[in-house]
Design an enzyme around this catalytic site. Structure first.
Site, mmCIF file in Angstrom:
data_model
loop_
_atom_site.group_PDB
_atom_site.id
_atom_site.type_symbol
_atom_site.label_atom_id
_atom_site.label_comp_id
_atom_site.label_asym_id
_atom_site.label_seq_id
_atom_site.Cartn_x
_atom_site.Cartn_y
_atom_site.Cartn_z
ATOM 1 N N HIS A 44 0.870 -1.179 0.000
ATOM 2 C CA HIS A 44 0.000 0.000 0.000
ATOM 3 C C HIS A 44 0.905 1.227 0.000
ATOM 4 C CE1 HIS A 44 -3.669 -2.335 0.810
ATOM 5 N NE2 HIS A 44 -2.872 -3.102 1.527
ATOM 6 N N LEU A 45 0.889 1.954 -1.099
ATOM 7 C CA LEU A 45 1.781 3.115 -1.220
ATOM 8 C C LEU A 45 1.041 4.425 -0.944
ATOM 9 C CD1 LEU A 45 3.930 1.979 -4.271
ATOM 10 C CD2 LEU A 45 4.392 1.710 -1.826
ATOM 11 N N ARG A 46 -0.272 4.325 -0.730
ATOM 12 C CA ARG A 46 -1.094 5.441 -0.205
ATOM 13 C C ARG A 46 -1.261 6.627 -1.147
ATOM 14 N NH1 ARG A 46 -3.297 1.931 2.901
ATOM 15 N NH2 ARG A 46 -2.305 1.532 4.895
ATOM 16 N N ASN A 89 -6.422 0.366 -3.331
ATOM 17 C CA ASN A 89 -7.327 1.047 -2.381
ATOM 18 C C ASN A 89 -6.809 2.428 -1.990
ATOM 19 O OD1 ASN A 89 -5.210 -0.068 -0.887
ATOM 20 N ND2 ASN A 89 -6.457 -0.258 0.957
ATOM 21 N N HIS A 119 -8.743 -10.829 -1.124
ATOM 22 C CA HIS A 119 -8.630 -10.609 0.324
ATOM 23 C C HIS A 119 -9.798 -11.395 0.928
ATOM 24 C CE1 HIS A 119 -8.585 -7.643 3.924
ATOM 25 N NE2 HIS A 119 -9.627 -8.418 4.114
ATOM 26 N N ASP A 162 2.330 -6.806 2.552
ATOM 27 C CA ASP A 162 1.138 -6.022 2.916
ATOM 28 C C ASP A 162 1.562 -4.736 3.633
ATOM 29 O OD1 ASP A 162 -1.447 -5.148 3.180
ATOM 30 O OD2 ASP A 162 -2.136 -6.828 4.407
ATOM 31 N N HIS A 164 0.803 3.895 8.215
ATOM 32 C CA HIS A 164 -0.173 4.787 8.836
ATOM 33 C C HIS A 164 0.584 5.806 9.671
ATOM 34 C CE1 HIS A 164 -3.799 2.666 7.648
ATOM 35 N NE2 HIS A 164 -3.253 1.532 8.014
#
Lengths: 433, 317
Positions: free
Chosen positions: A61-63, A93, A184, A310, A314
């Site tokens: 997840h690279l946001r 996402n 998922h 994964d 955050h």
């Protein structure tokens, strides 16, 4: 930029075997020479080290776009390179969701000229809402080879069937390589409200739990769906003994399924949550030791094809909350190899297979990534010191976030150099980009 | 609890000696409450903040009364859950409070572990006034005090803990507290209202209230959240009442010395019949009274000058 680079004194390990050899890579991004006593314009010391095809992470997840305070593609790519990855597959996402060709192109564009080959997956359904199929063909044309609604599973049985059948109709766009639907696995009706694994620890802590069966029911369904449609399914972040057993049986039955496990699911247990620190909150949740052992067994016997991270950054602002209030997810890119090397009782050849050529094949990235180190091959290479010990520190990482669950942990095995397209992007553990 | 104990987060932090120490001190403070001017200067100059993320009239009033009787200054940081759901992090809120200079913070939160997290971030003493489904240690202490007042030594006493165990911080605290004091605890509930895995719990479990009622020294009823019916943990509250409620028929089967307890607020007609709640051996009012003295003892031990001065200070006051 037009200089050649020699990696001297190391031992090459790739999918074809092991040999003591130097390697010279060129500015054209290929391997120019393999053999003893080689020299070039520049050289890097690889003595005592393993020289291997770069790692491929199927799950990061690279946001970006949307939550750049937690991570950006550039910072994530730097962390990936420091972790020995030459390619990463971003999850869709983001905000907005990667569910159409323009979004795919934007992510790929942001990843260009970073320290890692950044690829992206696409969402299976529009907005990851699980209601309508996303335009897969246009995303395939833009470069997507793997689709997922990661963050949640596709709940609707009929829609999942349709997605598999439709994706199976697009291989003419990819030269015959299969499009992969990655799941998922989480049945939300059963997991809803569950913040950690439901069991002894959750019962004692009074933290709402979600049972292993919430994952296993969807693994079971998707195996049935693969049987029904012949569709190619990849199971993301398997975490329970029951899931591993079902995937093992599905593979034995010849179904086209693969699976990944994350580093945290074979190194941490649900008991970690007793601190109430949400650095240990993750989906699927950390499981009891029996599940951890089953994951390790699955990695050892080939049931699980790949180690993924994964990687889920955050901000401290988001994690300095109660266990319930904080979002799930933890950093993984810079600790994955060391943890696998430290915690898995496997020969290094097997660990490299799980981190490089097997995930590369699942993502459709071979032989550019994960391919053998031979003259003319792609120069995406990692140089590892398997014996070097170091202590994990979130602050020292390239990520814009610090939420590693391994803070202060002593591990063995360090990425020394990373070569991307013939260029050194990590030298002696320092990022060059 | 000893001089170097800083926080009260879980009843599991306390061994039997520590619990007895608090209960003995509670006796002294109960006596203070009976004086014409029920106030001692034990915590004069100390400041305690109330950090209540969840509504709780009775627990908060009880703590406030305790603090006032000890002459502490108090600050109120009641935060309604809606205003914080997307707002500043817990850590930021706590930093703000601590910057004002406090000696203790009493925390009530809808999420398990909130006081534990706060205790990592502040220098002040943290007292758990109830966190999610996890713990409510001062409730347990006041329950133990009330039970001991009537039954004496709790060794070998049988406690039936009845109703919604799964979602109850009181249950998790009381199982620890009562077994620590030598009592035998039986959980009584349908499977839907029990925690998923009880292997680590030092308890017996039954689904049949009638099978244990005649041998119970304490019948402890838990509050049934009315939304549990909507969530299908039980088909109807009426059926729950019929099968697991303490009605007058069941109450009449209790031994004559047995206590009926409830942490409040009660749902008359759900977990307990209205008439049963008014029986002489229903000690809910005493539980509330004990609450003030227990909380005085806890505040004094954590924020006061230490255990060795207890007798002296109370006597001087």
């Amino acid at each position: 930029m037009s200089r050649t680079l020699a990696l001297r004194g190391g031992t090459i390990i790739d999918s074809t075997g092991t040999r003591r050899s130097d390697v010279v890579v060129g500015p054209d991004g290929t391997v120019l020479a393999v053999g003893p006593g080689l020299d070039a314009d520049d050289s890097l010391d690889a003595s005592g080290c393993v020289v291997a095809p770069g790692f491929v992470d199927l799950h990061v997840h690279l946001r970006e776009p949307g939550r750049e305070e937690a991570e950006m593609i550039e910072s994530g790519a730097r962390g990936a390179a420091l972790g020995g990855f030459t390619a990463v597959l971003a999850m869709p996402n983001t905000t907005p969701t990667v569910d159409c060709a323009p979004m795919v192109t934007e992510v790929l564009e942001l990843g260009r000229n970073t320290a890692c080959d950044v690829r992206t997956s696409g969402a299976i359904t529009v907005g990851r809402k699980g209601k309508a199929l996303a335009p897969m063909a246009e995303m395939v044309r833009a470069g997507v080879r793997l689709f997922t609604d990661d963050g949640s599973g596709v709940q609707d049985d009929r829609l999942m069937r349709t997605a598999l059948e439709y994706a199976g109709s697009l291989s003419h766009l990819t030269g015959g390589r299969p499009i992969v639907l990655a799941q998922h696995c989480e049945v939300e009706a059963l997991s809803e409200g569950g913040l950690m694994h439901e069991g002894r620890v959750s019962s004692s802590l009074g933290i709402p739990g979600q049972p292993a069966e919430a994952e296993e029911l969807m693994v079971m369904r998707d195996i049935a769906m693969s049987r029904l449609t012949g569709g190619r399914i990849h199971f993301q972040h398997l975490s329970t003994a029951g899931s591993v057993a079902m995937v093992r049986a599905a593979k034995a039955a010849g179904l086209p399924v693969t699976a990944e496990a994350t580093t945290h699911h074979f190194t941490l247990v649900d008991g970690c949550c007793a601190s109430f620190d949400p650095v240990f909150k993750v989906h699927p949740p950390l499981r009891p030791d029996a599940d951890v052992q089953a994951i390790k067994q699955g990695l050892a016997d080939g049931t699980i094809d790949a180690i993924a991270t994964d990687h889920a950054p955050h901000t401290s602002h988001d994690k300095d909350r109660t266990f319930a209030d904080a979002p799930p997810g933890m950093l993984g890119l810079e600790t994955a190899f060391a943890l696998a090397n430290t915690e898995l009782d496997l020969p290094i050849e097997d660990i490299l297979a799980l981190m490089s050529w097997r995930p590369a094949a699942i993502a459709g990235l071979d032989p550019t990534h994960g391919g053998p180190i031979v003259v003319g091959g792609a120069a995406n290479i990692v140089v590892l010191d398997p014996e070097m010990e170091w202590v994990v520190s979130g602050e020292a990482m390239a990520s814009r976030s610090v939420n590693t669950p391994y803070e202060g942990r002593k591990v063995k095995g360090k990425v020394r150099h990373t070569i991307l397209r013939g260029q050194p992007v990590v030298v002696d553990g320092d990022a060059q980009r | 609890m000893t001089n170097d104990t800083k926080h009260l987060l879980s009843i599991a932090d306390l061994d039997r000696d520590a619990i007895e120490q608090i209960l003995n001190l509670t006796e002294s403070f109960a006596e203070v409450g009976e004086r014409p001017i029920p106030k001692v200067p034990a915590l004069r100059g100390k400041t305690i903040a109330w950090l209540f993320y969840e509504d709780s009239t009775r627990t908060r009033l009880s703590f406030e009364t305790a603090a006032k009787r000890l002459s502490a200054d108090t600050m109120n940081f009641s935060v309604s859950s809606s205003s914080v759901s997307k707002g500043e992090s817990l850590r930021d809120t706590v930093a703000t409070i601590e910057a004002m200079g406090i000696d203790g913070v009493v925390v009530r939160h809808k999420d398990a572990g909130a006081p534990h997290r706060i205790s990592e971030w502040v220098d002040a003493s943290v007292i758990n006034a109830g966190d999610g489904w996890n713990q409510h240690p001062t409730q347990t202490l006041l329950d133990l005090h009330t039970a001991r007042t009537h039954l004496g030594d709790l060794d070998g006493r049988r406690v039936a803990l009845v109703g919604d165990i799964k979602h109850s911080r009181v249950a998790r605290s009381n199982v620890h507290g009562f077994t620590q004091m030598g009592a035998e605890v039986t959980l009584v509930a349908p499977r839907t209202l029990l925690p998923a895995d009880l292997d680590d719990w030092p308890v017996e479990v039954t689904h049949d209230l009638d099978s244990v009622i005649e041998e119970s020294d304490i019948c402890y009823l838990l509050r049934m959240q009315l939304e549990r019916q909507e969530q299908s943990y039980v088909p109807t509250l009426r059926e729950f009442h019929n099968e697991w409620g303490l009605d007058s028929r069941r109450a009449s089967k209790l031994p004559p010395h047995a206590l009926i307890m409830h942490p409040g607020p009660m749902n008359r007609g759900v977990e307990i019949d209205g008439s049963v709640a008014d029986l002489p051996n229903a000690v809910m009012a005493e539980q509330v009274t004990s609450g003030v003295a227990v909380r005085m003892a806890v505040l004094f031990l954590l924020l006061g000058s230490g255990l060795d001065l207890v007798d002296e200070k109370v006597a001087a006051a």
